[in-house]
Design a protein around this motif. Structure first.
Motif, short mmCIF file in Angstrom:
data_model
loop_
_atom_site.label_atom_id
_atom_site.label_comp_id
_atom_site.label_asym_id
_atom_site.label_seq_id
_atom_site.Cartn_x
_atom_site.Cartn_y
_atom_site.Cartn_z
N UNK A 94 0.77 -1.21 0.02
CA UNK A 94 0.18 -0.03 -0.20
C UNK A 94 0.62 1.26 0.11
N UNK A 95 2.03 1.25 0.69
CA UNK A 95 2.83 2.26 0.67
C UNK A 95 3.39 2.72 -0.78
N UNK A 96 3.68 1.69 -1.56
CA UNK A 96 4.24 1.79 -2.98
C UNK A 96 3.19 2.44 -3.84
N UNK A 97 2.03 1.63 -3.77
CA UNK A 97 0.72 1.83 -4.70
C UNK A 97 0.21 3.22 -4.23
N UNK A 98 0.18 3.76 -3.00
CA UNK A 98 -0.56 4.92 -2.64
C UNK A 98 0.32 5.91 -3.17
N UNK A 99 1.61 5.69 -2.57
CA UNK A 99 2.61 6.75 -3.26
C UNK A 99 2.58 7.11 -4.64
N UNK A 101 -0.07 6.49 -6.62
CA UNK A 101 -1.18 7.10 -6.94
C UNK A 101 -1.31 8.51 -6.87
N UNK A 102 -0.85 9.01 -5.43
CA UNK A 102 -0.59 10.56 -5.47
C UNK A 102 0.37 10.86 -6.59
N UNK A 103 1.66 10.53 -6.53
CA UNK A 103 2.43 10.86 -7.62
C UNK A 103 1.75 11.12 -9.17
N UNK A 104 1.05 10.39 -9.37
CA UNK A 104 0.22 10.13 -10.92
C UNK A 104 -0.74 11.36 -10.75
N UNK A 105 -1.33 11.60 -9.67
CA UNK A 105 -2.27 12.71 -9.62
C UNK A 105 -1.55 14.12 -9.82
N UNK A 116 -9.16 14.98 -6.37
CA UNK A 116 -8.38 15.13 -4.90
C UNK A 116 -8.25 13.81 -4.66
N UNK A 117 -7.25 13.47 -3.82
CA UNK A 117 -7.06 12.25 -3.19
C UNK A 117 -8.25 12.30 -2.10
N UNK A 118 -8.85 10.97 -2.02
CA UNK A 118 -10.20 10.94 -1.02
C UNK A 118 -9.43 9.95 0.12
N UNK A 119 -10.71 9.46 1.02
CA UNK A 119 -10.42 9.19 2.20
C UNK A 119 -9.94 7.41 2.11
N UNK A 120 -10.29 6.92 1.32
CA UNK A 120 -9.93 5.49 0.92
C UNK A 120 -8.32 5.26 0.49
N UNK A 122 -6.09 7.59 1.56
CA UNK A 122 -5.70 7.98 3.14
C UNK A 122 -5.72 6.93 3.88
N UNK A 123 -6.71 5.97 4.01
CA UNK A 123 -6.78 4.88 4.76
C UNK A 123 -5.90 3.82 4.35
N UNK A 124 -5.44 3.75 3.17
CA UNK A 124 -4.62 2.65 2.76
C UNK A 124 -3.23 2.98 2.93
N UNK A 125 -2.74 4.24 2.78
CA UNK A 125 -1.39 4.65 3.16
C UNK A 125 -1.01 4.69 4.43
#
Length: 145
Positions: A94-99, A101-105, A116-120, A122-125
């Motif tokens: 989740x840290x790699x994929x969440x990071x 996803x944010x970098x992609x945005x 914008x990133x949502x709470x899901x 945030x929960x994942x990271x």
């Protein structure tokens, strides 16, 4: 009336091993992290003007699997090395994929008024960070009784 009690000679008996958690607080922490990952994977990751994008529509399917792996490590296994391996998988994924996803945005130039990133996400990271904390504590041997 006399009662005879047998006395035991020798060293005192070791206490029975705990039923669960076998490795103390880090294993409980891994359980919490796994539940965060499972919940975060099925909730919205991105809020857009057109609607929400769920995590399982993309990379969230992998974090859902990592949450299941972490859950298995938190509940079913007694061997420390197996629990550590499950905690590492539940932390790295989740840290790699969440990071990513944010970098992609950020890379596509997403204005936070439009998407914008949502709470899901945030929960994942957050679940990945808690799992990483549990993995480090398990590696150090901290938290044992």
């Amino acid at each position: 009336m006399t009662t005879s009690t047998a006395t035991r000679h020798g060293p005192p008996a070791a206490p029975p091993p705990p039923r669960w958690p076998y490795h103390g607080r880090p294993q409980r922490r891994l359980l919490v992290a796994s539940l965060l990952l499972l919940l975060g994977a099925v909730t919205p990751w991105i809020d857009t003007v057109a609607g929400n994008v769920l995590g399982v529509a993309g990379a969230g399917i992998y974090t859902l699997a990592a949450g299941g792996i972490g859950l298995a490590g938190a509940v079913f296994f007694r061997r420390r090395s197996v629990v550590v391996a499950h905690a590492v998988v539940a932390a790295v994924t989740p840290l790699v994929l969440g990071g990513w996803q944010v970098a992609r945005l950020v890379a596509i130039g997403c204005d936070f008024r439009v998407c914008a990133p949502s709470f899901g996400l945030l929960l994942t990271v957050a679940g990945g960070a808690v799992a990483a904390s549990a993995a480090l504590q398990l590696l150090r041997g901290a938290g044992d009784r």
